[in-house]
Design a protein around this motif. Structure first.
Motif, PDB file in Angstrom:
ATOM      1  N   GLU A  81      38.514  36.065  42.066  1.00 43.76           N
ATOM      2  CA  GLU A  81      40.009  35.862  41.791  1.00 43.76           C
ATOM      3  C   GLU A  81      40.491  34.818  40.939  1.00 43.76           C
ATOM      4  O   GLU A  81      41.580  35.042  40.288  1.00 43.76           O
ATOM      5  N   MET A  82      39.639  33.960  40.728  1.00 43.82           N
ATOM      6  CA  MET A  82      39.971  32.975  39.696  1.00 43.82           C
ATOM      7  C   MET A  82      39.910  33.289  38.311  1.00 43.82           C
ATOM      8  O   MET A  82      40.937  32.979  37.451  1.00 43.82           O
ATOM      9  N   ASP A  85      42.987  35.385  38.087  1.00 40.98           N
ATOM     10  CA  ASP A  85      44.116  34.475  37.807  1.00 40.98           C
ATOM     11  C   ASP A  85      44.226  33.802  36.324  1.00 40.98           C
ATOM     12  O   ASP A  85      45.443  33.520  35.860  1.00 40.98           O
ATOM     13  N   ILE A  88      45.683  36.258  33.890  1.00 36.77           N
ATOM     14  CA  ILE A  88      47.141  36.341  33.801  1.00 36.77           C
ATOM     15  C   ILE A  88      47.816  35.193  33.369  1.00 36.77           C
ATOM     16  O   ILE A  88      48.689  35.269  32.625  1.00 36.77           O
ATOM     17  N   GLU A  89      47.225  33.957  34.018  1.00 39.05           N
ATOM     18  CA  GLU A  89      48.150  32.563  33.614  1.00 39.05           C
ATOM     19  C   GLU A  89      48.062  32.393  32.200  1.00 39.05           C
ATOM     20  O   GLU A  89      48.841  31.638  31.603  1.00 39.05           O
ATOM     21  N   ASN A  94      48.233  39.915  31.362  1.00 37.26           N
ATOM     22  CA  ASN A  94      49.088  39.730  32.213  1.00 37.26           C
ATOM     23  C   ASN A  94      49.794  40.998  32.697  1.00 37.26           C
ATOM     24  O   ASN A  94      50.915  41.305  33.202  1.00 37.26           O
ATOM     25  N   THR A  98      46.150  44.367  35.594  1.00 35.76           N
ATOM     26  CA  THR A  98      45.702  42.824  35.931  1.00 35.76           C
ATOM     27  C   THR A  98      46.073  42.282  37.250  1.00 35.76           C
ATOM     28  O   THR A  98      45.534  41.597  38.045  1.00 35.76           O
ATOM     29  N   LYS A  99      47.487  42.207  37.486  1.00 34.51           N
ATOM     30  CA  LYS A  99      48.344  41.721  38.545  1.00 34.51           C
ATOM     31  C   LYS A  99      47.660  42.367  39.917  1.00 34.51           C
ATOM     32  O   LYS A  99      47.589  41.902  40.876  1.00 34.51           O
ATOM     33  N   HIS A 102      44.363  41.497  40.743  1.00 41.98           N
ATOM     34  CA  HIS A 102      44.240  40.088  41.213  1.00 41.98           C
ATOM     35  C   HIS A 102      44.630  40.060  42.761  1.00 41.98           C
ATOM     36  O   HIS A 102      44.115  39.726  43.442  1.00 41.98           O
ATOM     37  N   GLN A 103      45.788  41.080  43.099  1.00 41.71           N
ATOM     38  CA  GLN A 103      46.066  40.991  44.564  1.00 41.71           C
ATOM     39  C   GLN A 103      45.219  41.570  45.261  1.00 41.71           C
ATOM     40  O   GLN A 103      44.980  41.283  46.446  1.00 41.71           O
ATOM     41  N   LEU A 106      42.345  38.911  46.091  1.00 41.69           N
ATOM     42  CA  LEU A 106      42.770  38.136  47.094  1.00 41.69           C
ATOM     43  C   LEU A 106      42.549  38.806  48.632  1.00 41.69           C
ATOM     44  O   LEU A 106      42.348  38.271  49.475  1.00 41.69           O
TER      45      LEU A 106
END
Length: 121
Positions: A81-82, A85, A88-89, A94, A98-99, A102-103, A106
Motif C-alpha cells: 500500500e505504501m 501511495d 500516486i503522491e 497517478n 494505480t489508484k 491502491h484501493q 487497502l
C-alpha cells in the motif's frame, strides 16, 4: 462454518493472485527511470509476498504458525500500500489503474489485519 472458511481462503487466494498479476501489468507500463525502478522492484517484491505468505498461512501446521504467517502478510500488504501511495503522491503514476490498485491494497490490508485479529480468538 467450515465451508465458509474454505470459501474465504480460496476466494482470498484467487483475489491475491489477480492482485499480483495486476501489479505486474502496472509495473510493465510504468515510465522508465531510476526512481520508478526502485519503487517497482519493491512493489513487486512486497505484493507477491502477500500472496505467497497467505498461501503459506493456509498450509500452517499450527495456530501459532498461522498467526506468524498472517503477520507477515499484514506487514507486506502495508508495504505494498505504501509503495502504491508513493507512486500516486509523487505523480510517477497517478493513473486510474494505480489508484484502483491502491484501493484494493487497502482493502486487502484491512481483511488480512482482521483475519489476524480473529485468529487470536
Amino acid at each position: 462454518m467450515q465451508n465458509t472458511n474454505i470459501s474465504f481462503s480460496e476466494n482470498m487466494k484467487a483475489r491475491l493472485k489477480i492482485f499480483v498479476l495486476e501489479l505486474i501489468k502496472l509495473c510493465q507500463n510504468l515510465p522508465k527511470s531510476q526512481e520508478v525502478n526502485i519503487i517497482k522492484n519493491q512493489l513487486l517484491r512486497s505484493g507477491s509476498s502477500v500472496y505467497a505468505n497467505y498461501r503459506a498461512a493456509c498450509r500452517a501446521r499450527s495456530k501459532a504458525e498461522f498467526f506468524s504467517k498472517l503477520s507477515i502478510v499484514v506487514e507486506e500488504a502495508d508495504e505494498t500500500e505504501m509503495w502504491l501511495d508513493l507512486l500516486i503522491e509523487s505523480k510517477l503514476s497517478n493513473s486510474t489503474e494505480t489508484k484502483r490498485l491502491h484501493q484494493e491494497s487497502l482493502e486487502i490490508l484491512k481483511l488480512m489485519a482482521s483475519a489476524r485479529k480473529n485468529s487470536k480468538s
